[in-house]
Design a protein around this motif. Structure first.
Motif, PDB file in Angstrom:
ATOM      1  N   ASP A 167      57.147  -0.997   0.597  1.00 40.75           N
ATOM      2  CA  ASP A 167      57.353   0.171   1.458  1.00 40.75           C
ATOM      3  C   ASP A 167      58.693   0.094   2.173  1.00 40.75           C
ATOM      4  O   ASP A 167      59.420   1.100   2.294  1.00 40.75           O
ATOM      5  CB  ASP A 167      56.204   0.327   2.457  1.00 40.75           C
ATOM      6  N   LEU A 168      59.056  -1.097   2.631  1.00 38.13           N
ATOM      7  CA  LEU A 168      60.352  -1.288   3.276  1.00 38.13           C
ATOM      8  C   LEU A 168      61.484  -1.106   2.266  1.00 38.13           C
ATOM      9  O   LEU A 168      62.517  -0.493   2.578  1.00 38.13           O
ATOM     10  CB  LEU A 168      60.418  -2.678   3.905  1.00 38.13           C
ATOM     11  N   PHE A 169      61.304  -1.618   1.072  1.00 36.54           N
ATOM     12  CA  PHE A 169      62.325  -1.510   0.019  1.00 36.54           C
ATOM     13  C   PHE A 169      62.648  -0.046  -0.264  1.00 36.54           C
ATOM     14  O   PHE A 169      63.809   0.378  -0.189  1.00 36.54           O
ATOM     15  CB  PHE A 169      61.805  -2.195  -1.245  1.00 36.54           C
ATOM     16  N   TRP A 170      61.634   0.739  -0.560  1.00 38.13           N
ATOM     17  CA  TRP A 170      61.870   2.136  -0.951  1.00 38.13           C
ATOM     18  C   TRP A 170      62.381   2.976   0.220  1.00 38.13           C
ATOM     19  O   TRP A 170      63.184   3.900   0.024  1.00 38.13           O
ATOM     20  CB  TRP A 170      60.593   2.745  -1.515  1.00 38.13           C
ATOM     21  N   ALA A 171      61.949   2.663   1.439  1.00 39.32           N
ATOM     22  CA  ALA A 171      62.375   3.451   2.588  1.00 39.32           C
ATOM     23  C   ALA A 171      63.778   3.093   3.065  1.00 39.32           C
ATOM     24  O   ALA A 171      64.422   3.891   3.753  1.00 39.32           O
ATOM     25  CB  ALA A 171      61.384   3.287   3.741  1.00 39.32           C
ATOM     26  N   THR A 172      64.269   1.907   2.703  1.00 39.72           N
ATOM     27  CA  THR A 172      65.609   1.490   3.118  1.00 39.72           C
ATOM     28  C   THR A 172      66.682   2.278   2.384  1.00 39.72           C
ATOM     29  O   THR A 172      67.747   2.566   2.936  1.00 39.72           O
ATOM     30  CB  THR A 172      65.792  -0.018   2.903  1.00 39.72           C
ATOM     31  N   PHE A 173      66.416   2.683   1.134  1.00 39.21           N
ATOM     32  CA  PHE A 173      67.376   3.483   0.381  1.00 39.21           C
ATOM     33  C   PHE A 173      67.373   4.917   0.917  1.00 39.21           C
ATOM     34  O   PHE A 173      66.374   5.625   0.845  1.00 39.21           O
ATOM     35  CB  PHE A 173      67.030   3.472  -1.111  1.00 39.21           C
ATOM     36  N   GLY A 174      68.494   5.307   1.482  1.00 39.27           N
ATOM     37  CA  GLY A 174      68.584   6.598   2.150  1.00 39.27           C
ATOM     38  C   GLY A 174      68.113   6.551   3.588  1.00 39.27           C
ATOM     39  O   GLY A 174      68.135   7.574   4.277  1.00 39.27           O
ATOM     40  N   GLY A 372      63.805   6.463  -3.661  1.00 35.96           N
ATOM     41  CA  GLY A 372      64.074   6.213  -2.256  1.00 35.96           C
ATOM     42  C   GLY A 372      63.477   7.331  -1.412  1.00 35.96           C
ATOM     43  O   GLY A 372      63.662   8.508  -1.713  1.00 35.96           O
ATOM     44  N   VAL A 373      62.774   6.970  -0.358  1.00 37.34           N
ATOM     45  CA  VAL A 373      61.995   7.969   0.379  1.00 37.34           C
ATOM     46  C   VAL A 373      62.892   9.081   0.927  1.00 37.34           C
ATOM     47  O   VAL A 373      62.533  10.264   0.865  1.00 37.34           O
ATOM     48  CB  VAL A 373      61.201   7.300   1.516  1.00 37.34           C
ATOM     49  N   LEU A 374      64.059   8.721   1.441  1.00 36.94           N
ATOM     50  CA  LEU A 374      64.975   9.720   1.981  1.00 36.94           C
ATOM     51  C   LEU A 374      66.269   9.804   1.172  1.00 36.94           C
ATOM     52  O   LEU A 374      67.294  10.270   1.681  1.00 36.94           O
ATOM     53  CB  LEU A 374      65.306   9.419   3.446  1.00 36.94           C
ATOM     54  N   SER A 375      66.231   9.382  -0.085  1.00 33.60           N
ATOM     55  CA  SER A 375      67.422   9.495  -0.924  1.00 33.60           C
ATOM     56  C   SER A 375      67.754  10.963  -1.150  1.00 33.60           C
ATOM     57  O   SER A 375      66.870  11.809  -1.292  1.00 33.60           O
ATOM     58  CB  SER A 375      67.196   8.798  -2.265  1.00 33.60           C
ATOM     59  N   TYR A 428      63.508  17.576   3.713  1.00 32.23           N
ATOM     60  CA  TYR A 428      63.005  16.272   3.259  1.00 32.23           C
ATOM     61  C   TYR A 428      61.509  16.171   3.550  1.00 32.23           C
ATOM     62  O   TYR A 428      61.101  15.643   4.580  1.00 32.23           O
ATOM     63  CB  TYR A 428      63.767  15.143   3.942  1.00 32.23           C
ATOM     64  N   PRO A 429      60.671  16.667   2.646  1.00 32.67           N
ATOM     65  CA  PRO A 429      59.223  16.696   2.903  1.00 32.67           C
ATOM     66  C   PRO A 429      58.582  15.316   2.991  1.00 32.67           C
ATOM     67  O   PRO A 429      57.462  15.206   3.486  1.00 32.67           O
ATOM     68  CB  PRO A 429      58.678  17.495   1.707  1.00 32.67           C
ATOM     69  N   ALA A 430      59.291  14.264   2.527  1.00 33.87           N
ATOM     70  CA  ALA A 430      58.726  12.910   2.624  1.00 33.87           C
ATOM     71  C   ALA A 430      59.049  12.249   3.957  1.00 33.87           C
ATOM     72  O   ALA A 430      58.790  11.057   4.141  1.00 33.87           O
ATOM     73  CB  ALA A 430      59.253  12.039   1.482  1.00 33.87           C
ATOM     74  N   LEU A 431      59.585  13.018   4.906  1.00 34.67           N
ATOM     75  CA  LEU A 431      60.000  12.440   6.184  1.00 34.67           C
ATOM     76  C   LEU A 431      58.856  11.736   6.907  1.00 34.67           C
ATOM     77  O   LEU A 431      59.043  10.657   7.474  1.00 34.67           O
ATOM     78  CB  LEU A 431      60.598  13.525   7.075  1.00 34.67           C
ATOM     79  N   ASP A 432      57.681  12.320   6.920  1.00 31.76           N
ATOM     80  CA  ASP A 432      56.561  11.691   7.631  1.00 31.76           C
ATOM     81  C   ASP A 432      56.218  10.331   7.033  1.00 31.76           C
ATOM     82  O   ASP A 432      55.851   9.403   7.771  1.00 31.76           O
ATOM     83  CB  ASP A 432      55.338  12.603   7.618  1.00 31.76           C
ATOM     84  N   ASN A 433      56.323  10.191   5.726  1.00 34.21           N
ATOM     85  CA  ASN A 433      56.083   8.890   5.100  1.00 34.21           C
ATOM     86  C   ASN A 433      57.112   7.874   5.583  1.00 34.21           C
ATOM     87  O   ASN A 433      56.786   6.706   5.853  1.00 34.21           O
ATOM     88  CB  ASN A 433      56.147   9.011   3.578  1.00 34.21           C
ATOM     89  N   TRP A 434      58.365   8.323   5.677  1.00 41.81           N
ATOM     90  CA  TRP A 434      59.417   7.416   6.140  1.00 41.81           C
ATOM     91  C   TRP A 434      59.173   7.034   7.603  1.00 41.81           C
ATOM     92  O   TRP A 434      59.330   5.863   7.986  1.00 41.81           O
ATOM     93  CB  TRP A 434      60.786   8.086   5.995  1.00 41.81           C
TER      94      TRP A 434
END
Length: 458
Positions: A167-174, A372-375, A428-434
């Protein structure tokens, strides 16, 4: 496995200074700390609020923190381990792509993904999940990263990869550095025979022809980028030059280049010595520079060096000073392929009829999202254009944000200086996940920045 190890002494330095992004459109006083090793950074972490900063080449406010701490990473720039068989490099986050090219291109290795400047750090590439001229074929920087170590707000250093703390890995990108300080990264380089490129230039008469040309060459060349004539309107809107390219092999080079097939470039030979007066950037000067750029792009040689192909602006140090003391912003957006031509025409028309002074620009295709969650990238057409800051610039950008949002697109945080929090959330609809990941790893928002506060990431 054959490995090389590097160890260079670094000295820690502290200062309080005024910082800005590359666009120099906002200048704030920060407490700057520059540790000499990645292992020293935890001891410098300010729980009152901090952000890491590389070479400062993000255009907006993502690496400044008004009244707070900024951790400069450029002294933590050691290459730690390199596998000559696989091209796998472990390095500190402050290592720049310029350093990687200088050290490894003569051995036949090159960054797998690179933006339009080599003066960026590996940590910055990850935080922005940068993309280049081949995103439709090769994806984002994320695709070249195997793992990283991250300093958390708690002071703990953890590994983040696709299997460890994913979760940290994917959210760190972007994630723009707002989850922790990237200390080291293990990345894969690209094997090359030469530092040269096949190049092909195509003159295009209007936007529809340009987008068709981009689509038609999607599978034939991995690298593609178009430069538009910012003065062309009406039936000629979107007129410009499409440049296509691919890595050249040793057999492709003429004899004079084959003598040194892995040549690397030196430092810039020209420097803009100070911020130019505002009157130097006017319709006439823009017309002249635009004509020169179009001519250079259209007359590119069949074989070109990586410096000209990837990094034409790096030939002039501190070129951002050319925009004057008020600075500039680069507005980059992506819109889906669906209705892309008509939507792009509407947006370009709004830009060119605004009375502003649009300048340097690029148009490209983007491929599938990286994960990436916010890429930033999503499938579609992306356009980036510079605006010198003037009285009505912010109002134009608000109008463009609404048009991009209506088209189902989004803007790139690595370039942005103005988007509002409500607009960003919708884009960025994935913002809440980030934000859930932020709450897990940094519940007290130790990592903060001007951008983070502006768009609601902290």
């Amino acid at each position: 496995m054959v490995q090389r190890h590097y160890d260079v002494h670094r000295v820690r330095a502290e200062s309080s200074t005024r910082l800005t992004g590359w666009g120099a459109n906002m200048r704030v006083d920060c407490h700057l700390t520059e540790p000499g090793f990645s292992s020293d950074i935890a001891a410098q972490l300010d729980q009152a609020g901090t952000i890491a900063r590389g070479l400062g080449r993000s255009y907006g406010d993502c690496a400044i923190n008004a009244g707070g701490q900024v951790i400069g990473m450029t002294r933590a720039d050691r290459c730690l381990c390199f596998d000559e068989h696989t091209g796998t490099l472990t390095c500190e986050a402050g290592v720049s792509l310029e350093r990687i090219i200088h050290d490894f291109a003569p051995c036949g290795w090159f960054p797998m993904i690179t933006p339009g400047t080599k003066f960026v750090t590996v940590g910055g590439c990850i935080a922005n999940d940068i993309h280049g001229k081949a995103h439709h074929a090769q994806g984002c920087f994320l695709n070249s990263v195997d793992s990283m170590t991250v300093l958390l707000a708690s002071g703990e250093v953890v590994v983040a990869s696709r299997s460890v703390n994913p979760d940290l890995f994917w959210a760190t990108f972007g994630g723009m550095g707002l989850l922790g300080v990237i200390l080291t990264a293990t990345i894969r380089l690209r094997k090359i025979e030469t530092t040269y490129f096949h190049q092909r230039s195509i003159r295009v008469n209007n936007l529809e022809e340009m987008l068709t040309a981009l689509d038609e060459h999607d599978d034939t060349f991995p690298y593609s980028v178009a430069t538009l004539d910012v003065l062309a309107t009406g039936a000629h809107l979107g007129r410009g030059v499409l440049t296509l390219g691919d890595h050249a092999s040793l057999d492709d080079l003429p004899s004079q280049l084959a003598a040194d097939p892995l040549r690397i470039s030196g430092p810039p030979k020209l420097t803009v010595p100070f911020e130019l007066p505002e009157f130097t950037l006017n319709p006439l000067s823009i017309r002249l520079v635009n004509a020169v750029i179009q001519r250079i792009q259209a007359s590119a040689a069949p074989i070109g060096h990586y410096e000209s192909f990837f990094y034409p602006l790096d030939k002039i140090a501190r070129w951002n000073r050319g925009y004057g003391c008020r600075g500039f912003t680069q507005y980059q957006f992506v819109i889906p392929f669906t209705d892309g031509p008509s939507r792009m025409r509407e947006i370009l028309t709004a830009i060119l009829s605004s009375g502003e002074l649009p300048f340097l620009n690029v148009l490209k295709r983007l491929g599938k999202e990286s994960g990436g969650v916010l890429s930033f990238p999503q499938e579609g057409y992306t356009f980036a254009i510079d605006f010198p800051i003037r009285r009505n610039t912010a109002a134009l950008l608000r109008r463009l944000d609404a048009m991009v949002l209506d088209a189902g697109g989004r803007i790139y945080l690595g370039k942005d200086s103005y988007v509002e929090a409500s607009t960003f959330r919708t884009m960025y609809p994935a913002l809440d996940n980030w934000l859930a990941t932020k709450a897990k790893y940094d519940p007290h928002c130790v990592f903060t920045s001007n951008l983070g506060r502006r768009v609601g990431l902290v």
